[in-house]
Design a protein around this motif. Sequence first.
Motif, mmCIF file in Angstrom:
data_model
loop_
_atom_site.group_PDB
_atom_site.id
_atom_site.type_symbol
_atom_site.label_atom_id
_atom_site.label_comp_id
_atom_site.label_asym_id
_atom_site.label_seq_id
_atom_site.Cartn_x
_atom_site.Cartn_y
_atom_site.Cartn_z
ATOM 1 N N HIS A 146 -6.252 6.229 -1.379
ATOM 2 C CA HIS A 146 -6.269 7.651 -1.697
ATOM 3 C C HIS A 146 -7.204 8.368 -0.733
ATOM 4 O O HIS A 146 -8.204 7.807 -0.309
ATOM 5 N N PRO A 147 -6.920 9.609 -0.397
ATOM 6 C CA PRO A 147 -7.840 10.333 0.474
ATOM 7 C C PRO A 147 -9.201 10.418 -0.197
ATOM 8 O O PRO A 147 -9.306 10.567 -1.406
ATOM 9 N N GLY A 148 -10.218 10.315 0.598
ATOM 10 C CA GLY A 148 -11.569 10.362 0.033
ATOM 11 C C GLY A 148 -12.158 8.994 -0.165
ATOM 12 O O GLY A 148 -13.312 8.884 -0.559
ATOM 13 N N ALA A 149 -11.371 7.944 0.102
ATOM 14 C CA ALA A 149 -11.933 6.594 0.003
ATOM 15 C C ALA A 149 -12.933 6.396 1.128
ATOM 16 O O ALA A 149 -12.691 6.789 2.258
ATOM 17 N N VAL A 150 -14.067 5.809 0.804
ATOM 18 C CA VAL A 150 -15.107 5.581 1.813
ATOM 19 C C VAL A 150 -15.603 4.141 1.720
ATOM 20 O O VAL A 150 -15.265 3.427 0.779
ATOM 21 N N ASP A 151 -16.398 3.747 2.686
ATOM 22 C CA ASP A 151 -17.053 2.436 2.763
ATOM 23 C C ASP A 151 -16.101 1.269 2.505
ATOM 24 O O ASP A 151 -16.367 0.457 1.621
ATOM 25 N N PRO A 152 -15.015 1.161 3.207
ATOM 26 C CA PRO A 152 -14.147 0.015 2.923
ATOM 27 C C PRO A 152 -14.724 -1.269 3.510
ATOM 28 O O PRO A 152 -15.478 -1.225 4.479
ATOM 29 N N LYS B 142 -6.558 13.155 5.739
ATOM 30 C CA LYS B 142 -6.433 14.147 4.667
ATOM 31 C C LYS B 142 -5.424 13.702 3.624
ATOM 32 O O LYS B 142 -5.612 13.863 2.423
ATOM 33 N N LYS B 143 -4.287 13.142 4.100
ATOM 34 C CA LYS B 143 -3.239 12.784 3.146
ATOM 35 C C LYS B 143 -3.492 11.419 2.536
ATOM 36 O O LYS B 143 -3.321 11.206 1.348
ATOM 37 N N GLU B 144 -3.874 10.492 3.380
ATOM 38 C CA GLU B 144 -4.229 9.176 2.866
ATOM 39 C C GLU B 144 -5.186 8.519 3.842
ATOM 40 O O GLU B 144 -5.203 8.847 5.017
ATOM 41 N N ALA B 145 -5.989 7.611 3.305
ATOM 42 C CA ALA B 145 -6.911 6.864 4.155
ATOM 43 C C ALA B 145 -6.294 5.495 4.372
ATOM 44 O O ALA B 145 -6.103 4.738 3.417
ATOM 45 N N LEU B 146 -5.953 5.214 5.610
ATOM 46 C CA LEU B 146 -5.224 3.984 5.880
ATOM 47 C C LEU B 146 -6.189 2.881 6.285
ATOM 48 O O LEU B 146 -6.981 3.042 7.210
ATOM 49 N N LEU B 147 -6.129 1.801 5.563
ATOM 50 C CA LEU B 147 -6.954 0.641 5.886
ATOM 51 C C LEU B 147 -6.035 -0.412 6.495
ATOM 52 O O LEU B 147 -5.161 -0.943 5.812
ATOM 53 N N GLU B 148 -6.208 -0.651 7.787
ATOM 54 C CA GLU B 148 -5.333 -1.609 8.471
ATOM 55 C C GLU B 148 -6.040 -2.944 8.546
ATOM 56 O O GLU B 148 -7.087 -3.073 9.180
ATOM 57 N N LEU B 149 -5.472 -3.930 7.921
ATOM 58 C CA LEU B 149 -6.080 -5.251 7.889
ATOM 59 C C LEU B 149 -5.276 -6.186 8.762
ATOM 60 O O LEU B 149 -4.056 -6.115 8.806
ATOM 61 N N LYS B 150 -5.999 -7.039 9.454
ATOM 62 C CA LYS B 150 -5.322 -8.073 10.225
ATOM 63 C C LYS B 150 -5.931 -9.393 9.778
ATOM 64 O O LYS B 150 -7.132 -9.598 9.924
ATOM 65 N N PRO B 151 -5.149 -10.265 9.206
ATOM 66 C CA PRO B 151 -5.713 -11.562 8.813
ATOM 67 C C PRO B 151 -6.292 -12.273 10.024
ATOM 68 O O PRO B 151 -5.947 -11.965 11.162
#
Lengths: 496, 751
Positions: free
Chosen positions: A307-313, A331-340
């Motif tokens: 969700h937008p506004g997510a912090v400290d991932p 603004k629309k979404e916070a994208l967390l891109e993970l690479k194993p």
Amino acid sequence: MRSTFLFASCVAALSSFASAELNLSQPLLSRQVLPSTFRPPQVFKNANLVRTTNLDKAYPRETINVVIENIDAKPQSKYYLPFESSLLSRVGGLEVRDKKDAEKGSFKVEVVGFDAESSTEFYLIHLPTPLAPKAQQTLSISYSVLSAVVPVPAQIGQSDKQYVQYTFSAYTPSAYLTDKQKTKMKFPNGDVPDYTTLPADLNTEKKADPQKQGSTFTYGPYNNIPAGAEEFVSVRYEFTKPLTHATLLERDLEVSHWGGNLASEERYWLTNQGAQLKNHFSRVEWQKQSYMNPPSSALKNLNLPLHPGAVDPYFTDDIGNVSTSRFRPGKKEALLELKPRYPVFGGWKYSFRVGWNADLNTYLRKLATGDSYVLKVPFLEGPRAGEGIAYARVHLRVILPEGATNVKYSTTVPLVDSTTSVHRTFMDTLGRPTLELHAINIVDEFRERDLIVTYDYPWTAGYRKPIVLALGLFAVFAVSWVLGSIDTSIGKKKKA
Amino acid sequence: MAATEGNTLLKQATGPNIRGLLRVIILVLIAGAAVSSRLFSVIRFESIIHEFDPWFNFRATKYLVQNGFYSFWDWFDDRTWHPLGRVTGGTLYPGLMVTSGVIYHVLRFLTFPVDIRNICVLLAPGFSGLTALATYLLTNEMVTSPSAGLLAAAFMGITPGYISRSVAGSYDNEAIAIFLLVFTFFLWIKAVKNGSMFWGALTALFYGYMVSAWGGYVFITNLLPLHAFVLICMGRYSPRLYVSYTSWYALGTLASMQIPFVGFLPIRSSEHMSSLGVFGLIQLVAFVDYVRAQLPSKQFQTLLRALVLFIFVVAFGGLVLLTVSGVIAPWTGRFYSLWDTGYAKIHIPIIASVSEHQPTAWPAFFFDLSMMIWLFPAGVYMCFRKLTDEQVFIVIYSVLASYFAGVMVRLMLTLTPIVCVASAMAFSQILDTYLDAKTPVPDSKESGTSDTAKVAAAVVVPEGLRSTRSPLVGIYSWASKLTVVGASIVYLMLFVLHCTWVTSNAYSSPSVVLASRLPDGSQHIIDDYREAYYWLRQNTPDNAKIMSWWDYGYQIGGMADRPTLVDNNTWNNTHIATVGKAMSSREEVSYPIMRQHEVDYVLVVFGGLLGYSGDDINKFLWMVRIAEGIWPEEVKERNFFTPRGEYRVDEEATPTMKNSLMYKMSYYNYDKLFPAGQAQDRVRGARLPAQGPELSTIEEAFTSENWIIRIYKVKDLDNFGRDHQSALTFDKGHKKKKPAKRRGARVLRVE
């Protein structure tokens, strides 16, 4: 020490903690066991049945639209849906709606089983209003089957295409006579090298069975199929994408009123159910083809839209931080891109945890009257992937602030179990009431579903901890002062 | 450190309460500085356990926390040293793990959900704060000036010599042992000064803690008796010494024998004999002292003195006899290498192969101690001038520790505390003299001394020396004061800068994670170790045995959680040599060794692609040497060198080298990454042969992103009973070659 705290907490107890809660949603706890001689009463018939099997994703998603008709003399409300017992344990997210009135919400369903020897078990669908004799109703039954596709061949080369096979009954399993039915299959692409052809005379229209149209196949139509009839067919199609399967997802949501924070942490145990490597992993080949970035059966990355506004991932696993992640707040979404750490090929596993913080205000609302709060959070926030992700088990914990009472929840996700427990952390005296929800066989389509938790939290409860801490420290100082002023010396006292 | 000077300035103007408060605040600030300067690696990388040995300590701590103290005490670890296993509970120093375990349980009791990993990572910085405090106490016992203690604490807090072993994540025995060392010394000095059984018993208690924490306790075991012995020889025997020494020795020895790993060593091994001998001697001296008090005859004294000497000689002779006859264990090899730096290289290559056991290079002293290295002799010299009992201790400690630090890099650690104490004494002397704001009144010279001059003089030069009876000492000129104080401040600043720079650049890398810079200046993390270890952890059977060189044993046990053949606890040289032999032999020789040890995977470290120099090919000669030590007939170091004596990996490499398993595993498939014939090894700067090596008995299972870790799976026996080489040629469709024919052809080629 503990007793000091307990005593202090009793003094400071400003509101009592009640453990009895009432919950709005009923989990699928009850599992009626029926005698093996049970046969569903033949009070319905299926006037028309269309089943759509969507194979776009790593799990088949079945949608059965069926017109049922009461052929009994009395109004009936119990409709049975049979599954083979091995299949039943892998069926997830079964929802039944009225096709004509989808807004009404899903019907109540429960699992009924025979005793141990029986191979068939049922989902029992309760129609909200009993169906009058001769009346018809259109049901829309949808569910997904986990671990249903198997890679054939089971071992492929590192950059080969992957083919998977799905086996099912061409006659939709039903406990009732079906007048007319057909099955539509939607494949991810037109590459379907093998499929079972059924003799044309079974077919009502005496055409080749199945009918092919691009990437869509149709089995049927068939007329007058009796209850319990089965005709197994297999299709094998290209699916060069990972079959990502989470054997377990643990998701914790921690609400902090003082910090105005909603902390989320998710722990995944992923495995790729795709075809295993014929030879071992070759880094040379992997690096050579990584420039072209062809489709691969290996899981290379996972994207978590937060969700937008997510912090400290954060993104860690058992041995520490995984440095190959990227966070793009937006603004629309916070994208967390993970690479194993490594590409997850068929048969390989990868477990990890991700977590982030978010502003509580966007999730929590205080009711105008009283001390009640409403928390609205997504039930599932897993990775978004085109090929889909299946979760065999999901354990969701919502940790509410210490002193919250009267916890109720509601969600449209089918649950199997829910409990309320107490979680003690960070100098809690009573512990925090924790809502634990368990769901099985969930797929990533449930990402959008919400979980709504309501609870009472009197303002006094927020001051419990400062008071307890102050009293505890005071007690420590008092004790040390008393102990310090005791004279333990042997012999004569020195004069100061 | 500026605050320290501030204290000296304020000292004259403020009351004792304010000074006490200031001192507490300064000490807390020093502890804060000590902790925070060790956090570079946590901030730059993450909260991670560093290097090799800490991974074992971390694993053991996790075991302790999960299974409780008693099962930890009885822990038999079947996941290391396969198939032998290790009686871990009885072969480690449990102090470190128990300390973390206690902290963990206390925090849990207070309902703080702190991860055990974070406790382990931050234990060393936390204890460094305590070390600073202990140094303050120890220094305060030495001098009257209160600023010396604060300076010593500040020095100890930030000196690189200590930081090198106590950055966050370096979860090793030294993390707590240095604190215990300094604190035990402080208690000992306190005991000697007061002649108090209470302080002696406390010394014994902390000595026991020290024994449970680090093998370096032997340093205390020998230093305290030496101190006592020197005092006796100087004719400074006193009942205070008797009380403190005997109470320490009796209680401390009992305490040390409670550790299973130490057991009966204190009465069986040569390292501990000096303390026993001095214990006996001090009884004799006490007896003589008593008798002398009763009988004031001079002849009798001479007789007694001869008797004492005689008994001493007899006892020493008996000790030698017992050692020779084997009742008392002789010196261990690691101990011999303290006297002869060349000893290990010849007799125990496994000790010599560890870089921290090498003799110290000169620059290392400046690197680790900076300006203290030249302040240190000044401080020691000042001790000579007064030479009280406790200052004798400083002198002995300095001499011994300086020698040991020169012999082994690792023992720089034991030198550091005394360097800090001595140089703080010297430095505070300067500051105390020159920071005195009051100028001595010139006309009071005639009448002897003014009060202020007396104070200044007393600090600079002890009374009692003839030349100082009517001192004219005092600094009169503001210019000289400003110059000296200014220079000192500049030195202190440079010291802080140097310490920070060294800490940041040299000692804060976890070595599990490598960092490099991208062209745009951003940090790029090379995480190959963990990539491969995690792959092992997730995708191999739980009991798959991993063979690797012993350096990686602890890391594999900790991060991959798989059984290993050998690890960093190098107690079994033969087993290590077996692995060395498997690595340095041809496949046909290695395969049976690997089958016999049930090896499933072989792990090698290869830095050729990235230019990572700490890889296995560079360590290979040690494997060869250690294997040669056991099988001199089968493995020969000479065969790995070209006739011109070069160690090469390219086309010119010797056939033994090219056929060794290690070479093949390192370069297998590597040439395919390059255009034909262009394969380049970036560590050794060599162009590799156009034809890459072929493997028949093992197959590549995993290679990490930058090729640093390569994992091979050991093939099962062939289904048709062929050997793997012929199975491979059959699969390739080649004809079976007849060995006789080949041999003939080779003879022809030679001619």
